[in-house]
Design an enzyme around this catalytic site. Structure first.
Site, mmCIF file in Angstrom:
data_model
loop_
_atom_site.group_PDB
_atom_site.id
_atom_site.type_symbol
_atom_site.label_atom_id
_atom_site.label_comp_id
_atom_site.label_asym_id
_atom_site.label_seq_id
_atom_site.Cartn_x
_atom_site.Cartn_y
_atom_site.Cartn_z
ATOM 1 N N ASP A 1 8.292 16.568 11.142
ATOM 2 C CA ASP A 1 8.020 16.437 9.704
ATOM 3 C C ASP A 1 6.518 16.445 9.438
ATOM 4 O O ASP A 1 6.014 15.654 8.650
ATOM 5 C CB ASP A 1 8.654 15.154 9.167
ATOM 6 C CG ASP A 1 8.760 15.158 7.646
ATOM 7 O OD1 ASP A 1 8.824 14.059 7.051
ATOM 8 O OD2 ASP A 1 8.756 16.248 7.041
ATOM 9 N N GLY B 1 8.463 3.926 0.543
ATOM 10 C CA GLY B 1 9.300 5.081 0.819
ATOM 11 C C GLY B 1 10.740 4.785 0.452
ATOM 12 O O GLY B 1 11.061 3.751 -0.156
ATOM 13 N N ILE C 1 0.819 -1.224 0.000
ATOM 14 C CA ILE C 1 0.000 0.000 0.000
ATOM 15 C C ILE C 1 0.846 1.263 0.000
ATOM 16 O O ILE C 1 0.314 2.363 0.031
ATOM 17 C CB ILE C 1 -0.960 0.023 1.217
ATOM 18 C CG1 ILE C 1 -0.187 -0.109 2.528
ATOM 19 C CG2 ILE C 1 -2.019 -1.026 1.095
ATOM 20 C CD1 ILE C 1 -1.072 -0.013 3.760
ATOM 21 N N LYS D 1 4.925 -1.971 8.308
ATOM 22 C CA LYS D 1 6.043 -1.252 7.692
ATOM 23 C C LYS D 1 7.288 -2.125 7.791
ATOM 24 O O LYS D 1 7.741 -2.447 8.894
ATOM 25 C CB LYS D 1 6.249 0.078 8.410
ATOM 26 C CG LYS D 1 7.312 0.973 7.801
ATOM 27 C CD LYS D 1 7.307 2.335 8.495
ATOM 28 C CE LYS D 1 8.259 3.307 7.857
ATOM 29 N NZ LYS D 1 8.190 4.654 8.485
ATOM 30 N N VAL E 1 5.350 -0.306 2.958
ATOM 31 C CA VAL E 1 4.231 -0.556 3.865
ATOM 32 C C VAL E 1 3.279 -1.539 3.199
ATOM 33 O O VAL E 1 2.865 -1.338 2.043
ATOM 34 C CB VAL E 1 3.493 0.753 4.206
ATOM 35 C CG1 VAL E 1 2.333 0.460 5.166
ATOM 36 C CG2 VAL E 1 4.445 1.759 4.834
#
Length: 802
Positions: free
Chosen positions: A193, A80, A77, A100, A85
């Site tokens: 972030d 990065g 899904i 993750k 993930v």
């Protein structure tokens, strides 16, 4: 051979990083010494470490991870830079979660404690607007982290789809996210972030903060170096982060403000061609006020703009202050808005079946507890076993107490505590295994280095795959390189230098320069048979690569040129010049001249089209200008002009808008001058006769006599002479002749302050002859109204009906 190794070799072969000989060599090493294909590729000098890492990361993002206990992988899904993930099912409870999984290349080179830090941070938090942590661990070399799955989309995706949010949506979102931030800050954590991409919106509209990969305890922020302090997303980073200065909770609040600014205006506060330019703007440039971009002032504007103050001391000092401001802005009467109503208690439909169910559940729980003593407690420690047993008992009891608010809260808190303990135990076990592997690798390395040099090379090659991921493996790689270098330097000092230089040129994309460098190698290098075999192979591969790349790039260039994608075609020509031989490079240069000419022709054509389109858009404004000028709605005229100006590109049309805005400024000053004259007459006690426009259906104007008491933004308050009362008269209802007469009385009927604005009002109302006459009178008095005469002339020639 493992599936990952097979896919690795296939991808390397497809991408041209390995040839058939290299693939065969790696396969033979795997059969001899086991290990994995990526490590062998690096050990045999067939791939660099970076090339190997990129291939492994790319493959793992598509290949469902195996061997993670208690989870069934369903689908990918998200991906990065360091992790993928997956949507997974937690087998023990049948719950769908987000799993993750960090890339194995990251796991090898990073302390496990650092990778699980995100899970630890999230496990400390329990808030409806923060994604919950469920579990974490390191299994079969894979570091993973299970968390709550939020079905829906990110705020970034929503903004890409919608453009911006309504004031109501923004108020609700801001309150929820700020409450989540407040909870994290109270727990001593900074997010560092916060941005639209790290806010999830569930299918039922509940926002949740996610991705605490950069989060850290506030008291640890002071120990960060400058580079770590600068980590974050440039579009939403605070000025102090951009400068690498000390940060605290107020830095998160700035990122919150930047996110909310994007939500209401449709774009981040600052944009630029590079990250450096964006960071510089965060530090130096003021933001464009929200209402300027939206054209509609909002109660939330002040909150957003205060969050975006450059100096932290001028922002809100904590998230609670922001929550209070949001409540005030939304005129809320409560101190805290609940996210969702509490669930009501459900009564079992059959008391007997409920009792039976509880007995059955309790029995199952007892058996599970007995089993856990023989399995889970042995693996992860007596403490965690007891905790999980307690969780099973609570899970059984939950059927009886389901829906009880107090029980739900206790159950949720207990679940989080158990998850945190599991993470701690697994991390301790992982660290113990890691330390043991490090010790064994160091011992093996010391044993190898005590042997003869010729034996060391083979021993190190055999040892590297067995100790992959340890610090000692890096030492082994260094030792192997040093030994090889010593032997080769003894045989061909000049040749190795030339070969290294050629490989560096090839790595930089300069293939023809690399070939030329090898062809010009000194005579001493040509005497070594083994070295020359390597060089001949390289020359053959590079020449074939040049031919194949040039043929492919030529096809791509023609394809892009036919589609008028000139930038892409020129970029390919630049690459050809870098790697190709002189003949091919020369033909590419000739092709570049043709493409540049076509590009200029297209740009000229597009510029003409754009000018026609923008002129059409600008001409469409004049009917709105006329309506607003008749109402003396100067702010409305400014809003219309500014809205179009944001879409314009052509300087010629933008200059027309700038002239309009200058005119509107003079008209605004004209009205203010009339009101100032009226105010001063009131202060002197002079009676005036206010003249107002006739009521609908009548022709006679309304007149009221008295002394001006005060003037506000909307009304003139007149103390009537006929009665002892102060009545408001709307400024918008005052007759033009009355207001314009006040300016004439103040400045004189021939003054520039009177004639120029009067001419502008006439121009925007379509009375061009009257406008020209007023400009002519102003010119006779020594003024040069060239700008307005030119604008009037443009209106006469282009605006129909004026």
């Amino acid at each position: 051979m493992k599936k990952l190794d097979q896919l690795f070799l296939k991808a390397a072969l497809t991408n041209g990083l390995l040839d058939e000989t290299g693939v065969k060599a790696i396969a033979e090493e795997i059969q001899k010494t086991k290990g994995d294909a990526s490590s062998h590729a690096v050990a045999l000098d067939l791939l660099t470490q970076d090339q190997s890492n990129r291939l492994v990361t790319s493959i793992e993002a598509k290949l469902p991870p195996e061997g993670i206990p208690g989870y069934e992988i369903l689908e990918s899904i998200g991906r990065g830079a360091t992790s993928t993930v997956w949507k997974a099912r937690q087998e023990s409870l049948g719950k769908i979660v987000a799993l993750k999984v960090f890339s194995s290349t990251v796991t090898r080179n990073t302390e496990p404690e650092e990778l699980i830090n995100e899970a630890r941070n999230v496990a400390r938090l329990n808030h409806p607007h923060i994604v919950h942590a469920l579990d974490a661990g390191i299994t079969a070399g894979k570091c993973w982290f299970a968390m709550e799955l939020v079905e829906g989309e990110t705020l970034q995706q929503k903004l890409s789809r919608r453009g911006s949010l309504s004031e109501r949506e923004l108020g609700e979102l801001a309150l929820c996210i700020t409450q989540g931030l407040s909870h994290a800050h109270a727990a001593g954590l900074l997010h560092r972030d916060l941005k639209p991409g790290n806010i999830l919106i569930s299918e039922d509209g509940v926002p949740k903060i996610t991705d605490l990969g950069l989060a850290l305890a506030e008291d640890e922020a002071e120990s960060l170096n400058t580079a770590d302090r600068r980590k974050g997303t440039p579009l939403y980073i605070s000025p102090e982060q951009a400068l690498g200065q000390d940060i605290d909770a107020r830095s998160d609040l700035y990122s919150l403000g930047a996110t909310l600014y994007h939500c209401i205006t449709g774009k981040p506060p600052f944009q630029g061609k590079s990250n450096r330019e964006i960071l510089k703007k965060h530090v130096q440039e003021p933001i464009i006020p929200v209402s300027t971009l939206t054209g509609k002032p909002s109660l939330l504007d002040e909150v957003i703009e205060k969050l975006l103050e450059k100096e932290p001391d001028r922002r809100y000092q904590d998230a609670e202050a922001v929550i209070t401001a949001l409540h005030i802005a939304s005129k809320s009467t409560t101190e805290q808005t609940p996210v969702s109503p509490p669930r009501g208690r459900r009564r079992p439909s059959n008391q007997r079946s409920s009792t039976t169910s509880r007995q059955r559940t309790a029995s199952g729980s007892s058996r599970a507890s007995t089993h856990s003593k023989n399995t889970l407690m042995t693996k992860i420690g007596i403490g965690v076993g007891v905790a999980i047993s307690a969780l099973m008992v609570l899970s059984a009891a939950s059927k009886t107490n389901q829906g009880t608010p107090q029980f739900d809260e206790q159950y949720e808190q207990h679940r989080i505590e158990v998850a945190a303990k599991k993470i701690d135990k697994r991390m301790a076990a992982a660290k113990k295994d890691f330390d043991h592997s490090e010790t064994a690798a160091d011992t093996h390395l010391a044993s190898i280095l005590s042997q003869d040099q010729d034996i060391q090379i083979r021993a190190l090659k055999l040892a590297l795959p067995s100790h992959g991921g340890t610090r000692a493996s890096a030492k082994m790689s260094v030792a192997l390189d040093n030994i090889k270098e010593t032997i080769v330097q003894t045989r061909q000092a000049d040749g190795r230098t030339v070969l290294a230089e050629a490989r560096q040129l090839a790595s930089d994309g300069k293939l023809w320069a690399a070939i030329t460098r090898l062809d010009d190698r000194p005579a001493s290098a040509r005497k070594d048979e083994e070295l020359n075999q390597d060089i001949d192979l390289l020359l053959s591969n590079w020449e074939q690569e040049i031919d194949s790349r040039f043929e492919a790039d030529n096809l791509k260039i023609n394809f892009h040129r036919d589609r008028r994608e000139f930038a892409e075609a020129l970029a390919l020509i630049d690459e050809i010049e870098l790697y190709a031989d002189p003949d091919n490079a020369s033909s590419a240069v000739q092709l570049r001249d043709q493409i540049i000419m076509a590009q200029k022709a297209l740009a000229k054509e597009e510029s003409k089209k754009r000018l026609v389109e923008e002129n059409r858009l600008y001409l469409a404004l004049w009917s709105a200008y006329r309506e607003k000028s008749l109402q003396r709605d100067i702010k409305g005229m400014v809003s219309i002009a500014v809205t179009l100006d944001a879409e314009l590109i052509v300087d010629e049309v933008k200059a027309l808008i700038e002239t309009d805005l200058l005119a509107f400024s003079l008209l605004d000053q004209f009205i203010k001058s009339a009101l100032l004259e009226l105010k001063e007459m009131g202060q002197d006690g002079k009676e005036v006769t206010l003249e107002r426009v006739p009521l609908e259906g009548r022709t006679k104007s309304r007149k009221d006599r008295g002394v001006v008491d005060r003037i506000d933004n909307e009304s003139v308050w007149l103390r009537l002479s006929s009665e002892n009362a102060v009545m408001p008269m709307k400024i918008s209802e005052l007759a033009d002749s009355f207001l314009f007469g006040l300016v004439s009385q103040r400045h004189g009927s021939s003054s520039v302050e009177y004639r120029i604005p009067l001419g502008l009002f006439s121009m925007y109302r379509g009375l061009n002859d009257v406008a020209l006459e007023n400009f002519r009178i102003a010119e006779e008095k020594g003024t040069r109204p060239d700008t307005w005469l030119l604008h009037l002339n443009w209106v006469k020639n282009n605006v129909s009906g004026f």
